[in-house]
Design an enzyme around this catalytic site. Structure first.
Site, PDB file in Angstrom:
ATOM      1  N   LYS A 175      48.031 -32.369 -14.183  1.00  0.00           N
ATOM      2  CA  LYS A 175      47.957 -31.913 -15.571  1.00  0.00           C
ATOM      3  C   LYS A 175      49.156 -32.405 -16.383  1.00  0.00           C
ATOM      4  CE  LYS A 175      44.319 -28.919 -15.408  1.00  0.00           C
ATOM      5  NZ  LYS A 175      43.195 -29.525 -16.114  1.00  0.00           N
ATOM      6  N   GLU A 212      25.970 -29.831 -22.849  1.00  0.00           N
ATOM      7  CA  GLU A 212      25.904 -31.272 -22.598  1.00  0.00           C
ATOM      8  C   GLU A 212      24.913 -31.576 -21.478  1.00  0.00           C
ATOM      9  OE1 GLU A 212      29.568 -32.929 -21.323  1.00  0.00           O
ATOM     10  OE2 GLU A 212      28.843 -34.992 -21.396  1.00  0.00           O
ATOM     11  N   CYS A 265      36.963 -31.610 -15.382  1.00  0.00           N
ATOM     12  CA  CYS A 265      38.144 -30.793 -15.644  1.00  0.00           C
ATOM     13  C   CYS A 265      39.268 -31.031 -14.649  1.00  0.00           C
ATOM     14  CB  CYS A 265      37.774 -29.312 -15.651  1.00  0.00           C
ATOM     15  SG  CYS A 265      36.716 -28.838 -14.290  1.00  0.00           S
ATOM     16  N   SER A 303      31.230 -35.829 -17.481  1.00  0.00           N
ATOM     17  CA  SER A 303      31.031 -35.046 -18.695  1.00  0.00           C
ATOM     18  C   SER A 303      32.091 -35.472 -19.703  1.00  0.00           C
ATOM     19  CB  SER A 303      31.195 -33.558 -18.372  1.00  0.00           C
ATOM     20  OG  SER A 303      31.549 -32.838 -19.534  1.00  0.00           O
ATOM     21  N   GLU A 360      47.879 -35.538 -17.500  1.00  0.00           N
ATOM     22  CA  GLU A 360      46.752 -35.332 -18.404  1.00  0.00           C
ATOM     23  C   GLU A 360      47.225 -34.982 -19.813  1.00  0.00           C
ATOM     24  OE1 GLU A 360      44.466 -31.786 -17.884  1.00  0.00           O
ATOM     25  OE2 GLU A 360      42.564 -32.804 -18.245  1.00  0.00           O
ATOM     26  N   GLU A 402      29.980 -27.805 -21.716  1.00  0.00           N
ATOM     27  CA  GLU A 402      29.448 -28.622 -20.636  1.00  0.00           C
ATOM     28  C   GLU A 402      28.005 -28.245 -20.306  1.00  0.00           C
ATOM     29  OE1 GLU A 402      32.566 -29.421 -18.053  1.00  0.00           O
ATOM     30  OE2 GLU A 402      31.363 -30.392 -16.504  1.00  0.00           O
ATOM     31  N   CYS A 427      41.283 -26.026  -7.290  1.00  0.00           N
ATOM     32  CA  CYS A 427      42.581 -25.930  -7.970  1.00  0.00           C
ATOM     33  C   CYS A 427      43.560 -25.018  -7.231  1.00  0.00           C
ATOM     34  CB  CYS A 427      42.390 -25.406  -9.389  1.00  0.00           C
ATOM     35  SG  CYS A 427      41.170 -26.354 -10.277  1.00  0.00           S
ATOM     36  N   GLU A 455      45.149 -40.044 -25.786  1.00  0.00           N
ATOM     37  CA  GLU A 455      44.039 -39.546 -26.592  1.00  0.00           C
ATOM     38  C   GLU A 455      44.040 -38.024 -26.756  1.00  0.00           C
ATOM     39  OE1 GLU A 455      43.848 -41.151 -23.740  1.00  0.00           O
ATOM     40  OE2 GLU A 455      42.474 -40.185 -22.332  1.00  0.00           O
TER      41      GLU A 455
END
Lengths: 160, 382, 599
Positions: free
Chosen positions: C368, C285, C309, C329, C371, C282, C525, C376
């Site tokens: 999650k 990036e 994230c 991102s 996720e 990141e 989190c 994908e």
């Protein structure tokens, strides 16, 4: 779910323009849609949500709170018969039976031709002139089995 | 001696504009003092001193204020506001304007119950007349329609409905005069209150205060229905005896009377002599008469079913309590619960009165306890 | 300044600010008042009518959570009258509460059950509901609903509508027929739910819970053909102790490692390693985007760049701001990066057939679960992460196996992809990702460590709704001279209500930052939807403290200095942003409906 027609979209946009886009105008907008289309459909919810920037759940939650806002297609004419005690004492039962027999449905159902829905309602402020019923926004009092049959025929002929 | 003094106060003749003329000749604080002196108490059932409420509203520093006429008349057996709105509309509108003048509000709404939509065309044209009048201050009135919710007759539920929400009453304090419509000071009064205000402005405080009783000044509109020969809207001085009313409207073989609507109390023969006034039999105005052929259990179930459906559903004691009272009654009726279970329901009633979030939940026990107390044999010991 | 008012509660005098609630006055006086609909994170409801108190001069009993102190008052909380009212209201709630405690997810940690116990409920005063009235909603990957247990406290509604501004729930109908339900009574999987699970954390009963995959995990552990690898995130480690009676903020990482090995996991890895990996990708990036914007003057590049994230945040922007997805991102979350690396690089290293590997991620997060099931997320050639396990599920599994943390020895993570740096560790707290990123990016650009004492970048720490900081890049390295003098502007937000504020500013063109960290959950989190219940501002602060403490105790505190990271790039990925890195560690996003999953 989203089957917004042009007619629905422009109607809602106009209604919001007339009343105002603030949250305080939600009930007037819901009433407009309910009066025009007979109920507030999923598509109507989406369009109101888009125009007024209120979440769909909140709009639906407000709509379902009010007995006269329909959130499903109940038919063209929703008949709401007062079942509170004063009307009950004045012969509401006879009116009940007359309606059920004439329309061929029970209370809580819509007639197969999609015209009439039978529901109960609570005190309408006609206690001195009972029994009373609403058909959509129109109030009818001093009902008798004969007058009720007349009313139903008039609606069938789309004269009311 | 009959205590019936049928006095045409609110239903009396009225020259359109006379209330306004009287009010505008006074200062706003003087208008409020006049109302306080008259002893007028809210005519929607709660009976809060009107002048005092107006004073609280006037004293709010917030400049944007609203006047709301509570036309959500929904108490079963009540239809007096229907008559006022259709046959005496000027006094109501002028009362609202006077309220705006006295408290500093610039906007007035009539929150009209959905069932009265038939009034709209005439109502709106009458309002238009006043909106186009030249007043010494800016005040515009418009109508907001309800859509079928009894609880919206409660002032905070009404305000929440006007705010675009579900009609769920709020915690008090703060009160509507502090924070209400759009979170600004809001004065909510009943239709009859506004109509009475107009007359008081014209005729003065003493004229009103000499009528009625000490704690219940003036006259009150009564909506009378049920087993009577002459149902309708009547105006009597407060303090009138129920028995005199029954005679006046042609009630025969009366078994009991529901005084004050479903949220009021059930009165049996032995209490017919009691007066109707604040502190006595509730003076909400709704009077439903039951004759000897009426089944009081059926009446009570009708009442409880009404509350179970019309509760806003937020708070535990009202939502669950109304349901349990009806269910308990049915179970005793069917023999599924012994009569001793009634004791638990009485405890439930005490808790509902003591802990419900608004007047609706606090009132449900009234008909339950009074009807069963009056007709224990018929209902419990069948 | 608010004036102070003296009140007397059960004979105890206490002074409180005018306008504060009677309940808070009771708390200050040390007087305990039971509550059900009140929650420290949420606005006032005053509907359960349990927190009732007697106020002298006021007629009926009042809800202390709502009644404001505006003048001196005398309050009684323990009279017969109060206790009877609380008890009857409790009985009313219990009468409609269907479901037995033995089979309930909140057995042992249910607020309703605790109240019933405290009030000595020994029978049903009112007829108790005998049969279920609703079907359980188990369609979502993350959140399950059991409406039969709902007590109408409206905490879920206030959480989702007022606190998170996601608007999944609604109150429908009125009277006894009133329902607390998902919008339009749909399944929660079919509306704009972002799976953040904040509603689950605040529900007082078992009406809301997270999907439970522990049975499948046990099955895989039992299966001799399968190699089950566990990766654990820092936030569960700072909180799982709460499930075993430890105070919030007790660090139990090493005991947890031991427990998990004994439970049968073949390897126990530290997600912090993958967090470092995320920082490398990141950070690179970010520099690439800045280069495109500043040097190449590319108008199409999207600044600010948002972190990606938090899967709750990702779904939030996919539903509500689908036209702005390019601001995210392209990096996967640490969990997902790890999954991809485990089934490729790591599998080779330990000589295990990747088709036989099952990756389980211990996360504080309910999103999650969704996720790892995104279509994908299989760049390794297999499902990169097979299961997302919440802190609560893990605690339950360990207890099931008789593994109590206090009995465990201290063990390290498995080597190879074992350890993360301190920078990876602090991902768990709001501001942590930003701090980790800055530690690396600043040093990459200037060659010097960040100018903060002990590398603790305080401006981005703490529980403030939106934080921001500016870092001037001076005396930079030659290759980054295009950044000379640039003031790097960063912001940190937690809770989707604050994300919404920033997004609205972005739409108006007023969002003047380069890089923004957004966490869907308040606190970051560590306040995730899978964490131990209850959650309060104090508990979250204690967990944050533990996380930052663990960072200070680790030797390597910058992601780019993690030797295992360096090794991974050298041996496998090449360099950050390489083709291989993009294949395995980057992802794309999906535009979703604003009103429903599919409008």
């Amino acid at each position: 779910m989203d089957c917004r027609t042009g007619a629905l979209v422009s109607f809602i946009e106009r209604s919001v323009k007339d009343h105002g886009a603030g949250r305080e105008n939600l009930l007037p907008v819901l009433r407009d849609v309910n009066d025009e289309f007979g109920y507030v459909s999923g598509s109507a919810l989406i369009e109101i949500s888009r125009v007024m920037d209120i979440s769909i759940g909140e709009i639906h939650g407000v709509a379902t709170f009010y007995s006269f806002i329909n959130v499903e297609n109940k038919g063209s004419y929703v008949i709401r018969l007062c079942k509170t005690i004063s009307c009950d004492m004045k012969g509401k039962e006879k009116i009940e039976k007359t309606l059920e027999r004439e329309l061929g449905i029970k209370f809580g159902e819509t007639s197969s031709d999609g015209l009439f829905r039978l529901e109960y309602s609570n005190c309408m402020g006609m206690c001195d002139k009972g029994p009373a019923m609403l058909v959509n926004n129109k109030l009818f009092d001093s009902l008798t089995p004969e007058s009720v049959l007349d009313i139903v025929s008039e609606y069938r002929r789309k004269r009311l | 001696m009959s205590t019936i003094k049928e006095k045409k106060v609110v239903l009396g003749s009225y020259t359109a504009g006379s209330g306004l003329k009287a009010a505008f000749a006074m200062k706003p604080q003087e208008v409020i003092q006049l109302l306080i002196d008259s002893g007028l108490r809210g005519r929607g059932g709660a009976g809060f001193p009107t002048g005092l409420k107006w004073r609280f509203a006037a004293n709010q520093k917030e400049p944007v204020k609203t006047v709301i006429c509570n036309a959500d008349e929904g108490e079963p057996g009540t239809f007096k506001d229907r008559v006022l709105l259709t046959e005496h509309i000027e006094k109501v509108l002028e009362g609202m304007i006077i309220a705006g003048y006295a408290t500093g509000a610039a906007e007035g709404f009539i929150y009209l119950r959905g069932e009265y939509a038939f009034m709209l065309p005439v109502l709106e044209s009458e309002i238009e007349k006043f909106n186009s009048k030249k007043l010494p201050f800016s005040f515009k009135i418009s109508v907001r329609m309800g859509a079928g919710a009894y609880v919206c007759g409660e002032e905070f539920a009404l305000i929440e409905s006007m705010n675009g929400n579900r009609g769920e009453p709020r915690n008090k304090p703060p009160f509507p005069v502090q924070k209400g419509y759009l979170e600004k000071p809001t004065l909510v009064n009943n239709v009859e209150t506004f109509a009475t205000v107009s007359h008081i402005l014209v005729n003065g405080a003493d004229w009103f205060a000499q009528l009625g009783t000490d704690k219940s000044k003036g006259t009150k509109l009564f909506s009378i229905s049920g087993d009577v020969q002459r149902p309708g809207v009547y105006e009597f001085e407060l303090g009138v005896r129920l028995s005199d009313i029954l005679e006046f409207v042609g009630a025969e073989n009366t078994k009991s009377v529901q005084v004050g609507g479903f949220s009021g109390v059930n009165v049996a023969k032995d209490q017919f002599d009691r007066p109707i006034a604040f502190g006595e039999l509730p003076p909400g105005g709704s009077i439903i008469v039951f004759n000897k052929d009426r089944n009081m259990l059926k009446v009570l179930k009708n009442i409880l079913e009404f509350f179970e459906e019309e509760s806003c559903g937020q708070c535990t004691p009202c939502r669950e309590g109304s349901y349990q009272l009806l269910k308990g009654l049915e179970m005793i009726e069917k023999g599924e619960k012994s009569v001793r279970y009634y004791k638990e329901l009485v405890t439930l009633c005490e808790v509902m009165k003591d802990s419900a979030k608004c007047g609706l939940g606090q009132s449900v026990p009234n008909p339950f306890l009074s009807i069963i107390e009056n007709f224990k044999d018929e209902i419990l010991y069948r | 300044m608010s004036e102070m008012i003296k009140v007397n509660i059960d004979g105890i005098d206490v002074e409180v600010e005018s306008g504060s609630t009677v309940l808070s006055a009771c708390e200050k006086a040390g007087v305990k008042v039971p509550v059900l609909c009140h929650h420290p994170d949420l606005n006032v409801a005053g509907v359960c009518r349990i927190c009732l108190v007697e106020i002298e001069g006021v007629g009926a009993l009042q809800a202390s959570c709502a009644y404001p102190v505006t003048q001196p008052m005398k309050i009684k909380t323990k009279t017969d009258r109060v206790r009877k009212a609380r008890r009857v209201n409790l009985d009313l709630i219990l009468a409609e509460h269907y479901g037995d405690c033995y089979t309930c997810s909140r057995n042992g940690n249910c607020e309703l059950r605790k109240l019933a116990d405290e009030y000595g409920v020994d029978k049903f005063r009112f007829p108790h509901v005998q049969a279920p009235r609703y079907k359980k909603d188990t369609k979502s990957f993350s959140i399950i609903r059991d409406q039969d247990k709902c007590i109408h406290c409206k905490r879920c509604i206030r959480t989702c509508i007022d606190m998170q501004k996601v608007n999944v729930y609604e109150t429908a109908n009125k009277g006894h027929a009133v329902e607390i339900q998902v919008a339009l009574n749909k399944s929660i999987a079919d509306v704009v739910c972002i799976n953040c699970g904040q509603c689950v954390n605040r529900c007082p009963t078992g009406a809301l819970w997270t999907q439970d995959v522990s049975d499948q995990v046990w099955e895989d552990i039992e299966n001799p053909d399968l190699f089950v690898i566990m990766q654990t995130a820092p936030s569960p480690r700072a909180a799982i102790g709460e499930e075993f009676g430890y105070a919030p903020g007790t660090r139990v990482t090493k005991r947890l490692n031991a427990a998990m090995r004994r439970a049968g996991f073949d390897r126990v890895l530290d997600t912090n390693f993958a967090a470092d990996l995320t920082i490398m990708e990141e950070g690179t990036e970010l520099l690439e985007r800045l280069h495109k914007a500043i040097v190449l003057k590319d108008k199409k590049v999207k600044i600010p760049m948002f972190t990606s994230c938090s899967p709750g945040w990702v779904k939030f922007i996919e539903h509500y701001y689908p036209d702005y997805l390019d601001h995210l991102s392209s990096c996967k979350s640490p969990q997902q990066m790890y999954g991809a690396i485990i089934k490729t690089y790591y599998a080779e290293k330990i000589g295990v057939d990747p088709s036989k590997i099952r990756t389980v991620a211990l996360m504080p997060c309910s999103a999650k679960k969704y996720e790892c099931n995104r279509p994908e997320m299989c760049d390794s050639g297999y499902r990169d992460v097979d299961y997302g396990l919440t802190t609560r599920e893990m605690a339950m599994m360990l207890k099931e196996a008789g593994l109590h943390l206090a009995d465990m020895p201290l063990e390290e993570f498995d080597p190879v992809l074992g350890e993360g740096s301190g920078a990876g560790m602090i991902f768990g707290a709001t501001g942590g990702v930003m701090e980790a990123a800055i530690r690396t990016v600043y040093e990459l650009v200037t060659g010097r460590p960040v100018p903060f004492e002990r590398l603790n970048i305080m401006p981005v720490r703490g529980m403030e709704a939106i934080k921001d900081a500016t870092l001037k890049l001076e005396n930079v390295k030659e290759e980054y001279k295009w950044l000379e003098g640039v003031e790097l502007k960063v912001a940190v937000a937690h809770g989707t209500a604050n994300a919404k504020i920033l997004m609205e500013q972005l739409i108006e063109g007023k969002l003047d930052y380069h890089f923004i960290e957004i966490m869907a959950c308040p606190g970051g989190c560590l306040g995730g939807g899978g964490q131990p219940i209850p959650t309060t501002p104090e508990i979250r602060l204690a967990r944050a403290k533990a996380i930052y403490q663990e960072d200070e105790d680790i030797v390597i505190r910058k992601s780019h200095e993690n030797p295992l990271i360096i090794k991974l790039y050298n041996e496998f990925l090449g360099k950050p942003g390489s083709h291989k890195a993009h294949d395995l560690l980057h992802t794309h996003y999906t535009k979703r409906g604003r009103y429903f999953v599919k409008d």
